[in-house]
Design an enzyme around this catalytic site. Structure first.
Site, PDB file in Angstrom:
ATOM      1  N   ASP A  49       8.388  -1.812  36.068  1.00 51.12           N
ATOM      2  CA  ASP A  49       7.289  -2.854  35.706  1.00 51.12           C
ATOM      3  C   ASP A  49       5.930  -2.244  35.264  1.00 51.12           C
ATOM      4  O   ASP A  49       5.205  -1.827  36.152  1.00 51.12           O
ATOM      5  CB  ASP A  49       7.060  -3.775  36.718  1.00 51.12           C
ATOM      6  N   TYR A  54      -2.418  -1.165  32.268  1.00 53.28           N
ATOM      7  CA  TYR A  54      -2.233  -0.221  33.151  1.00 53.28           C
ATOM      8  C   TYR A  54      -2.712   1.343  32.567  1.00 53.28           C
ATOM      9  O   TYR A  54      -2.914   2.213  33.129  1.00 53.28           O
ATOM     10  CB  TYR A  54      -0.946  -0.222  33.932  1.00 53.28           C
ATOM     11  N   LYS A  79       3.486  -6.024  29.520  1.00 56.42           N
ATOM     12  CA  LYS A  79       2.829  -7.349  29.547  1.00 56.42           C
ATOM     13  C   LYS A  79       1.586  -7.103  28.363  1.00 56.42           C
ATOM     14  O   LYS A  79       0.879  -6.129  28.351  1.00 56.42           O
ATOM     15  CB  LYS A  79       2.116  -7.553  30.799  1.00 56.42           C
ATOM     16  N   HIS A 112       0.205 -11.598  30.501  1.00 51.06           N
ATOM     17  CA  HIS A 112      -0.461 -11.136  31.595  1.00 51.06           C
ATOM     18  C   HIS A 112      -1.332 -12.132  32.584  1.00 51.06           C
ATOM     19  O   HIS A 112      -1.189 -11.938  33.727  1.00 51.06           O
ATOM     20  CB  HIS A 112      -1.227  -9.694  31.584  1.00 51.06           C
TER      21      HIS A 112
END
Ligand code: A2P
Length: 276
Positions: A49, A54, A79, A112
């Site tokens: 994930d 990120y 996401k 998100h």
């Protein structure tokens, strides 16, 4: 109930999603995330994930390649970030994620956060991607019941997953029940409370009883509750440890006692009041 690391829940569209995966929020792009993904896949994980924000999608893609596990065996989630929400910009953001991950499809693509006045447009883009076969399942993160009510009143395809902050201090009982009734798979981010819950005496007493760790007790509690869980670690021993939760069972009393730790206590942002 999951009996093995590679066991899957069946999403509302019939697609299988592993009950346990590796989360990589805060894993640094480059060696750190490459190794984490590689260690996870080589020790039997089949779900990773990540998210555009990120900033480690390239490393995730590289870790997958280096693991030697074939792409089709892996359930890969990313996401769309808040600043990319909206129809066209989401389609673009999706392509950027694919490129960084060096793949030509995703298994799951998620909104998100529920950015007000944007998430419905964003959802339409996810529906398009789904219909085009570029993503095998679509869903949301950090949606409260009122966000889900609002979205589902006005969509073609219902979200298959809702990924939220969920751990013993924020057990999300009402949201879990709502998702169960609506056939939306609930998924826990920060299942270990970012590691902050691992000192709780109750969890450690149970861990001692089973010869396990507090982290393993929490992850087992997730699985026995039908919650998909994605603990994050960048350490090989912990990655392996977090997946070693299929050889013991918590009793009903222990499950209830862990539920009793709930204080509706968030570590992360409040989905109704965030400013990013
Ligand atoms: P690290 O990545 O250094 O191993 P969450 O998934 O709830 O956000 O928790 C992640 C945090 O918990 C990270 O700081 C991670 O640190 C730590 N962590 C993950 N697994 C374990 C474990 N089995 N024992 C102790 N700490 C862990």
């Amino acid at each position: 109930m999951a009996a093995h690391l590679q066991d899957q829940t069946k999403l509302s569209n019939g697609v299988g999603m592993p009950w346990l995966g590796l989360g990589v929020w805060q894993a640094k792009d480059g060696e750190e995330v490459v190794n984490s993904v590689k260690w996870a896949l080589q020790s039997g994980y089949r779900s990773i994930d990540t998210a555009a924000v990120y900033d480690n999608e390239e490393g995730v893609g590289q870790g997958i390649k280096e693991s030697g596990v074939s792409r089709e065996e892996i359930f890969l989630t990313s996401k769309v970030w808040n600043s990319d929400q909206g129809y066209e910009s989401t389609l673009q953001a999706f392509e950027t994620s694919l490129k960084k991950l060096d793949t030509d499809y995703l298994d799951l693509y998620l909104i998100h956060w529920a950015v007000k006045d944007k998430y419905k447009e964003t959802w339409r883009a996810l529906e398009t991607l789904y219909k085009e076969g570029k993503v095998r399942a679509i869903g949301v993160c950090n949606f409260q019941t009122h966000h889900l009510d609002d979205l589902m009143a006005d969509c073609e395809i219902k979200p298959m997953v809702n990924q939220v902050e969920l751990h013993p201090k924020l057990s999300q009982k009402e949201l879990r029940e709502y998702c169960r009734e609506n056939n939306i798979q609930i998924e826990a981010w920060s299942p270990l409370g970012q590691g902050k819950l691992l000192q709780l005496p109750l969890l450690n007493e149970m861990a001692d009883k089973y010869g396990k760790t507090a982290a393993q007790v929490i992850l087992r509690w997730d699985l026995q509750n039908g919650i998909v869980t994605i603990p994050k670690s960048v350490h090989q021993d912990r990655i392996v440890q977090n997946a070693d939760v299929f050889d013991f069972s918590l009793t009903d009393e222990e499950m209830a006692a862990i539920e009793g730790l709930n204080e509706d206590d968030r570590i992360g942002p409040d989905p109704d009041h965030f400013d990013f």
